[in-house]
Design a protein around this motif. Structure first.
Motif, PDB file in Angstrom:
ATOM      1  N   GLY A   1     -25.452  27.479  19.440  1.00 46.09           N
ATOM      2  CA  GLY A   1     -26.478  28.279  18.773  1.00 46.09           C
ATOM      3  C   GLY A   1     -25.890  29.199  17.723  1.00 46.09           C
ATOM      4  N   ALA A   2     -24.756  29.826  18.039  1.00 51.30           N
ATOM      5  CA  ALA A   2     -24.101  30.719  17.084  1.00 51.30           C
ATOM      6  C   ALA A   2     -23.565  29.948  15.882  1.00 51.30           C
ATOM      7  N   ALA A   3     -23.064  28.734  16.109  1.00 48.48           N
ATOM      8  CA  ALA A   3     -22.570  27.914  14.996  1.00 48.48           C
ATOM      9  C   ALA A   3     -23.706  27.554  14.043  1.00 48.48           C
ATOM     10  N   LEU A   4     -24.882  27.298  14.597  1.00 53.47           N
ATOM     11  CA  LEU A   4     -26.043  26.998  13.758  1.00 53.47           C
ATOM     12  C   LEU A   4     -26.439  28.219  12.932  1.00 53.47           C
ATOM     13  N   LEU A   5     -26.424  29.394  13.550  1.00 48.11           N
ATOM     14  CA  LEU A   5     -26.726  30.628  12.829  1.00 48.11           C
ATOM     15  C   LEU A   5     -25.680  30.894  11.747  1.00 48.11           C
ATOM     16  N   LEU A   6     -24.418  30.652  12.066  1.00 46.63           N
ATOM     17  CA  LEU A   6     -23.342  30.826  11.094  1.00 46.63           C
ATOM     18  C   LEU A   6     -23.574  29.960   9.865  1.00 46.63           C
ATOM     19  N   PHE A   7     -23.973  28.718  10.092  1.00 48.38           N
ATOM     20  CA  PHE A   7     -24.213  27.793   8.990  1.00 48.38           C
ATOM     21  C   PHE A   7     -25.283  28.325   8.040  1.00 48.38           C
ATOM     22  N   THR A   8     -26.324  28.943   8.597  1.00 47.03           N
ATOM     23  CA  THR A   8     -27.398  29.466   7.749  1.00 47.03           C
ATOM     24  C   THR A   8     -26.957  30.684   6.943  1.00 47.03           C
ATOM     25  N   GLN A   9     -25.841  31.310   7.342  1.00 48.04           N
ATOM     26  CA  GLN A   9     -25.346  32.506   6.668  1.00 48.04           C
ATOM     27  C   GLN A   9     -24.162  32.215   5.748  1.00 48.04           C
ATOM     28  N   THR A  10     -23.929  30.954   5.439  1.00 49.24           N
ATOM     29  CA  THR A  10     -22.748  30.570   4.658  1.00 49.24           C
ATOM     30  C   THR A  10     -22.666  31.310   3.332  1.00 49.24           C
ATOM     31  N   ARG A  11     -23.788  31.455   2.653  1.00 48.98           N
ATOM     32  CA  ARG A  11     -23.802  32.100   1.333  1.00 48.98           C
ATOM     33  C   ARG A  11     -24.105  33.600   1.418  1.00 48.98           C
ATOM     34  N   ALA A  12     -23.966  34.173   2.612  1.00 44.26           N
ATOM     35  CA  ALA A  12     -24.278  35.597   2.788  1.00 44.26           C
ATOM     36  C   ALA A  12     -23.384  36.459   1.892  1.00 44.26           C
ATOM     37  N   ALA A  13     -23.976  37.513   1.365  1.00 44.82           N
ATOM     38  CA  ALA A  13     -23.229  38.395   0.463  1.00 44.82           C
ATOM     39  C   ALA A  13     -22.328  39.362   1.217  1.00 44.82           C
ATOM     40  N   HIS A  14     -22.697  39.694   2.441  1.00 47.41           N
ATOM     41  CA  HIS A  14     -21.943  40.675   3.209  1.00 47.41           C
ATOM     42  C   HIS A  14     -21.127  39.993   4.305  1.00 47.41           C
ATOM     43  N   LEU A  15     -19.918  40.452   4.482  1.00 48.08           N
ATOM     44  CA  LEU A  15     -19.006  39.845   5.438  1.00 48.08           C
ATOM     45  C   LEU A  15     -19.549  39.873   6.860  1.00 48.08           C
ATOM     46  N   TRP A  16     -20.212  40.967   7.255  1.00 45.70           N
ATOM     47  CA  TRP A  16     -20.685  41.085   8.630  1.00 45.70           C
ATOM     48  C   TRP A  16     -21.694  40.004   8.973  1.00 45.70           C
ATOM     49  N   GLN A  17     -22.414  39.476   7.944  1.00 40.78           N
ATOM     50  CA  GLN A  17     -23.385  38.416   8.195  1.00 40.78           C
ATOM     51  C   GLN A  17     -22.703  37.112   8.609  1.00 40.78           C
ATOM     52  N   LEU A  18     -21.457  36.963   8.215  1.00 43.70           N
ATOM     53  CA  LEU A  18     -20.646  35.831   8.687  1.00 43.70           C
ATOM     54  C   LEU A  18     -19.890  36.192   9.955  1.00 43.70           C
ATOM     55  N   ALA A  19     -19.357  37.400   9.991  1.00 42.15           N
ATOM     56  CA  ALA A  19     -18.482  37.794  11.093  1.00 42.15           C
ATOM     57  C   ALA A  19     -19.212  37.829  12.431  1.00 42.15           C
ATOM     58  N   LEU A  20     -20.483  38.235  12.428  1.00 41.24           N
ATOM     59  CA  LEU A  20     -21.222  38.347  13.688  1.00 41.24           C
ATOM     60  C   LEU A  20     -21.456  36.994  14.349  1.00 41.24           C
ATOM     61  N   PRO A  21     -22.017  35.998  13.640  1.00 43.11           N
ATOM     62  CA  PRO A  21     -22.147  34.685  14.291  1.00 43.11           C
ATOM     63  C   PRO A  21     -20.801  34.021  14.575  1.00 43.11           C
ATOM     64  N   LEU A  22     -19.788  34.312  13.735  1.00 40.35           N
ATOM     65  CA  LEU A  22     -18.455  33.791  14.024  1.00 40.35           C
ATOM     66  C   LEU A  22     -17.959  34.292  15.377  1.00 40.35           C
ATOM     67  N   PHE A  23     -18.212  35.563  15.655  1.00 42.80           N
ATOM     68  CA  PHE A  23     -17.797  36.164  16.920  1.00 42.80           C
ATOM     69  C   PHE A  23     -18.441  35.446  18.096  1.00 42.80           C
ATOM     70  N   PHE A  24     -19.746  35.213  18.020  1.00 45.74           N
ATOM     71  CA  PHE A  24     -20.455  34.599  19.145  1.00 45.74           C
ATOM     72  C   PHE A  24     -20.238  33.091  19.222  1.00 45.74           C
ATOM     73  N   CYS A  25     -19.751  32.508  18.146  1.00 48.96           N
ATOM     74  CA  CYS A  25     -19.398  31.085  18.197  1.00 48.96           C
ATOM     75  C   CYS A  25     -18.070  30.871  18.911  1.00 48.96           C
ATOM     76  N   THR A  26     -17.114  31.777  18.674  1.00 48.69           N
ATOM     77  CA  THR A  26     -15.778  31.600  19.247  1.00 48.69           C
ATOM     78  C   THR A  26     -15.606  32.272  20.602  1.00 48.69           C
ATOM     79  N   ALA A  27     -16.308  33.372  20.868  1.00 48.68           N
ATOM     80  CA  ALA A  27     -16.114  34.111  22.117  1.00 48.68           C
ATOM     81  C   ALA A  27     -16.346  33.272  23.373  1.00 48.68           C
ATOM     82  N   PRO A  28     -17.361  32.380  23.421  1.00 52.63           N
ATOM     83  CA  PRO A  28     -17.587  31.618  24.657  1.00 52.63           C
ATOM     84  C   PRO A  28     -16.576  30.494  24.899  1.00 52.63           C
ATOM     85  N   ILE A  29     -15.710  30.220  23.937  1.00 47.93           N
ATOM     86  CA  ILE A  29     -14.826  29.059  24.051  1.00 47.93           C
ATOM     87  C   ILE A  29     -13.913  29.123  25.277  1.00 47.93           C
TER      88      ILE A  29
END
Length: 408
Positions: A306-334
């Motif tokens: 789910g987090a990877a899907l959200l990350l994909f939608t934020q690819t062109r985000a202007a602010h770093l936190w919009q990428l960093a937040l879904p990145l965190f939840f994509c990798t944390a459960p690994i």
């Protein structure tokens, strides 16, 4: 739901298991040994330009030393499995640590970039010994539920590597030349060699070792791969783990080049993701007191996908936190899905824990190497290569799990 496609004897255990206190020390040591790989990859990333200058080469050829190392991790794990089922756990582990120490030292004195890359491949062959053998030792000493808890504790130690490595490497390289990283790796290996001699007993009795021909080894591999209860968790978790390596491969460009993060802060931002993984691995130990490894494995897969899907939608985000937040939840459960998936898979290995561990390692680092390479191949000056690769890996792992969940 239990399936008996593959019928193997119960795993052989040593007659007199170590005391609880020594079991804890062994588990911590095994976690440190599995951290060889992140230290050997993440510590030297920011020194690529310096290494290129030293060898009168270019950064592209230095990057080859990273992909070669990951490839060596995959190949090495295929070799160690049959060896440790035949010769036991302790001696092959000591040989692997010694090889890692020797090649780390020799890399400092490499005469050219080609020999440096070659030494990195040999360094990986030594470094992967701890990864393969630690899983087999855990299988020797614990049942499935205890193994999941032990693997979570190992991942706490292993997780310190990706957190500490880029930070320590950045500070070390600020005051010392590039070869200081390899001097540190040599020292780390020597300390672990001494600790292994002192703390780790042989966990596979002589009478229970497998003296197999190449044909028999191939047959065992085939049996394990044909067992859905082993293959499904291994394949699903390996594909999702590959998403993390896509992040490792692309994060420096996305953070530093696209979003202007200073070099001295990159390690800290990178480390935040790994801190999330460390926290999740310890939460997993607590949750295993109430839930089965199967339920936690499925839940972690859902969160990561789910987090990877959200990350994909934020690819062109202007602010770093919009990428960093879904990145965190994509990798944390690994670590949660990894620990529980490996525990489930290894429980189906019977007395062939070494071969099973090899397959787990080959799949994990094989897909990891492919995802890291894919990010480079697709490089187009945007964040798309990283986010697309991460989404593809996470969704592939999720669909494997959905299709094969009845076999868990």
């Amino acid at each position: 739901m239990q399936h008996n496609t593959l019928t193997l004897p119960a795993p052989a255990r040593i007659a007199e298991p170590p005391s609880p206190a020594r079991l804890l020390r062994i588990t911590l040591l095994l976690g440190l040994l599995t951290a060889f790989a992140p230290f050997a990859t993440d510590m030297y990333l920011s020194s690529f330009p310096d290494i290129a200058d030293h060898f009168h080469s270019n950064v592209g050829r230095v990057q080859l030393s990273l992909s070669t190392f990951i490839g060596g991790l995959a190949i090495g794990q295929l070799l160690y499995g049959p060896l440790i089922d035949r010769f036991g756990r302790r001696i092959p582990l000591l040989c692997g640590i010694a090889l890692f120490a020797a090649t780390s030292l020799l890399a400092i004195f490499a005469p050219g970039i080609a020999s440096f890359v070659g030494l990195r491949a040999l360094q990986a062959l030594g470094g992967c010994a701890g990864i393969v053998i630690s899983r087999a030792v855990i299988q020797d000493l614990f049942d499935t539920h205890q193994a999941a808890r032990a693997l979570s504790l190992m991942m706490l130690i292993q997780g310190v590597g990706p957190v500490a490595a880029p930070i320590a490497g950045g500070y070390l390289l600020a005051v010392a030349p590039w070869w200081s990283v390899f001097a540190f790796l040599t020292l780390l290996a020597l300390v672990c060699f001494a600790l292994t001699i002192r703390e780790l007993p042989e966990t596979l009795a002589v009478e229970n070792r497998q003296r197999q021909s190449l044909a028999r080894i191939a047959k065992v591999f085939g049996q394990l791969l044909s067992e859905p209860g082993f293959l499904i968790p291994t394949l699903a978790s390996s594909l999702t783990l590959a998403a993390m390596f896509a992040f490792i491969s692309g994060s420096s460009f996305v953070y530093m080049t696209l979003h202007g993060v200073p070099q001295h802060l990159f390690g800290w931002l990178f480390g935040l993701n790994t801190l999330g993984m460390v926290a999740a691995s310890q939460l997993n130990r607590f949750l295993l007191q109430r839930f089965t490894p199967r339920r936690l494995f499925i839940a972690a897969m859902l969160i990561s996908a789910g987090a990877a899907l959200l990350l994909f939608t934020q690819t062109r985000a202007a602010h770093l936190w919009q990428l960093a937040l879904p990145l965190f939840f994509c990798t944390a459960p690994i670590p949660v899905l990894g620990a529980n998936a490996v525990a489930i898979a290894m429980a189906r290995s019977g007395r062939n824990a070494g071969s099973a561990s090899s397959i787990v390692g080959v799949m994990q680092f094989g897909f990891a190497g492919l995802s890291a390479a894919l990010v480079g191949i697709l490089h187009d000056g945007t964040a798309w290569p990283m986010t697309v690769t991460m989404l593809g890996c996470a969704l592939a792992g999720f669909f494997v799990l959905i299709l094969g969940r009845r076999h868990l």
